[in-house]
Design an enzyme around this catalytic site. Structure first.
Site, PDB file in Angstrom:
ATOM      1  N   LYS A  43       0.278  14.970 -11.486  1.00  0.00           N
ATOM      2  CA  LYS A  43       1.209  14.473 -12.499  1.00  0.00           C
ATOM      3  C   LYS A  43       2.240  15.542 -12.871  1.00  0.00           C
ATOM      4  O   LYS A  43       3.390  15.211 -13.195  1.00  0.00           O
ATOM      5  CB  LYS A  43       0.446  13.991 -13.732  1.00  0.00           C
ATOM      6  CG  LYS A  43      -0.441  12.775 -13.453  1.00  0.00           C
ATOM      7  CD  LYS A  43       0.356  11.607 -12.862  1.00  0.00           C
ATOM      8  CE  LYS A  43      -0.485  10.363 -12.682  1.00  0.00           C
ATOM      9  NZ  LYS A  43       0.295   9.217 -12.125  1.00  0.00           N
ATOM     10  N   ALA A  96      -7.219  18.052  -9.281  1.00  0.00           N
ATOM     11  CA  ALA A  96      -6.387  17.316  -8.325  1.00  0.00           C
ATOM     12  C   ALA A  96      -5.444  16.381  -9.084  1.00  0.00           C
ATOM     13  O   ALA A  96      -4.240  16.373  -8.839  1.00  0.00           O
ATOM     14  CB  ALA A  96      -7.251  16.518  -7.348  1.00  0.00           C
ATOM     15  N   TYR A  97      -5.999  15.620 -10.020  1.00  0.00           N
ATOM     16  CA  TYR A  97      -5.209  14.616 -10.740  1.00  0.00           C
ATOM     17  C   TYR A  97      -4.125  15.247 -11.619  1.00  0.00           C
ATOM     18  O   TYR A  97      -2.944  14.866 -11.539  1.00  0.00           O
ATOM     19  CB  TYR A  97      -6.120  13.741 -11.593  1.00  0.00           C
ATOM     20  CG  TYR A  97      -5.374  12.742 -12.442  1.00  0.00           C
ATOM     21  CD1 TYR A  97      -4.853  11.590 -11.876  1.00  0.00           C
ATOM     22  CD2 TYR A  97      -5.180  12.963 -13.806  1.00  0.00           C
ATOM     23  CE1 TYR A  97      -4.146  10.669 -12.650  1.00  0.00           C
ATOM     24  CE2 TYR A  97      -4.488  12.053 -14.582  1.00  0.00           C
ATOM     25  CZ  TYR A  97      -3.971  10.917 -14.006  1.00  0.00           C
ATOM     26  OH  TYR A  97      -3.272  10.020 -14.773  1.00  0.00           O
ATOM     27  N   THR A 143      -8.847   1.222 -19.693  1.00  0.00           N
ATOM     28  CA  THR A 143      -8.798   0.447 -18.447  1.00  0.00           C
ATOM     29  C   THR A 143      -9.958   0.915 -17.579  1.00  0.00           C
ATOM     30  O   THR A 143     -10.671   1.861 -17.928  1.00  0.00           O
ATOM     31  CB  THR A 143      -7.486   0.682 -17.671  1.00  0.00           C
ATOM     32  OG1 THR A 143      -7.442   2.051 -17.246  1.00  0.00           O
ATOM     33  CG2 THR A 143      -6.268   0.393 -18.538  1.00  0.00           C
ATOM     34  N   VAL A 192      -5.516   5.097 -22.337  1.00  0.00           N
ATOM     35  CA  VAL A 192      -5.623   3.636 -22.383  1.00  0.00           C
ATOM     36  C   VAL A 192      -6.983   3.173 -21.862  1.00  0.00           C
ATOM     37  O   VAL A 192      -7.510   3.714 -20.881  1.00  0.00           O
ATOM     38  CB  VAL A 192      -4.495   2.989 -21.560  1.00  0.00           C
ATOM     39  CG1 VAL A 192      -4.651   1.475 -21.505  1.00  0.00           C
ATOM     40  CG2 VAL A 192      -3.132   3.358 -22.155  1.00  0.00           C
ATOM     41  N   ASP A 244       0.876  -1.162   0.000  1.00  0.00           N
ATOM     42  CA  ASP A 244       0.000   0.000   0.000  1.00  0.00           C
ATOM     43  C   ASP A 244       0.917   1.216   0.000  1.00  0.00           C
ATOM     44  O   ASP A 244       1.585   1.494   0.993  1.00  0.00           O
ATOM     45  CB  ASP A 244      -0.890  -0.009   1.250  1.00  0.00           C
ATOM     46  CG  ASP A 244      -1.768   1.222   1.361  1.00  0.00           C
ATOM     47  OD1 ASP A 244      -1.644   2.135   0.511  1.00  0.00           O
ATOM     48  OD2 ASP A 244      -2.573   1.300   2.312  1.00  0.00           O
TER      49      ASP A 244
END
Length: 231
Positions: free
Chosen positions: A158, A153-154, A189, A187, A61
């Site tokens: 990065k 936020a994301y 997913t 991608v 984790d």
């Protein structure tokens, strides 16, 4: 002495992480499948072994100092670290209404998790003949490209990961350790709701390339299949 190289891939139980594990296994690495969920981790290891990959599971984790320290203690050797574990965070992520707790949660995995895992694994990596670190980033973090939807936020997580990669590269300049950031592209997913245009295997290709760079390979860069990604 067993000279087989070992690679640890975080978040390797599914999606791009699993495809990276497959790809590294296919070129001869023993692969440590890092994942939190015991059942999913075991299933991933089983699938890899069925394909002929020498794989084993590591309880990991990335948000837990204790978990990361235990994982490092369990590994006797490490040649490649792929920091793939990442989360998008709860949405929507409009900057004008953003909950700072969402930002904290995203950073804890996407940035702090990378620092935790990398620093815990460094004693092992320093002993490797050709250590490589690959940080899985996204062109959504590019200040130049500003791709994708607004995810306040994301995307910044990065951007910070790219900057962090550059800092590590500067620190490793006089060492054997080569670190770079990789963009897998859009991608299909569960991370993207399977809306992406690329397969996990296509997304994994750049990570596998950076994980197997020659000793004179690039350092501290941000790359996708086409080459250097503008920051």
């Amino acid at each position: 002495m067993n000279d087989t190289k070992t690679a640890l891939v975080t978040g390797a139980n599914k999606g791009i992480g699993f495809a990276i594990a497959q790809g590294l296994g296919a070129v001869g690495f023993t692969v440590a499948v890092g994942a939190r969920d015991e059942r999913r981790r075991a299933e991933a290891v089983g699938k890899l072994r069925a394909e002929g990959v020498d794989a084993f599971g590591v309880a990991l984790d990335v948000t837990s100092d204790d978990s990361v320290a235990a994982a490092a203690a369990d590994l006797g050797r490490l040649d490649v670290l792929v920091n793939n574990a990442g989360i998008a965070g709860a949405g929507p992520q409009d900057p004008t209404t953003l909950d700072v707790e969402v930002v904290r949660t995203v950073l804890d995995t996407n940035v702090f998790g990378v620092i935790r895992v990398t620093n815990a694994m460094l004693p092992l990596l320093y002993q490797a003949p050709a250590p490589r670190i690959v940080n899985m980033s996204s062109n959504m973090g590019s200040l130049t490209l500003q791709t994708g939807p607004i995810l306040a936020a994301y995307a910044p997580s990065k951007s910070m990961l790219n900057s962090l990669t550059a800092q590590y590269a500067r620190r490793f300049a006089e060492t054997k350790v080569i670190v770079n950031a990789a963009c897998p592209g859009y991608v299909a997913t569960d991370f993207t709701g399977f809306a992406g245009l690329r397969t996990p295997e296509q997304g994994a290709a750049i990570a596998i390339r950076l994980a197997t760079l020659p000793d004179d390979g690039p350092r501290g860069g941000f790359f996708d299949d086409a080459g250097v990604v503008p920051w």
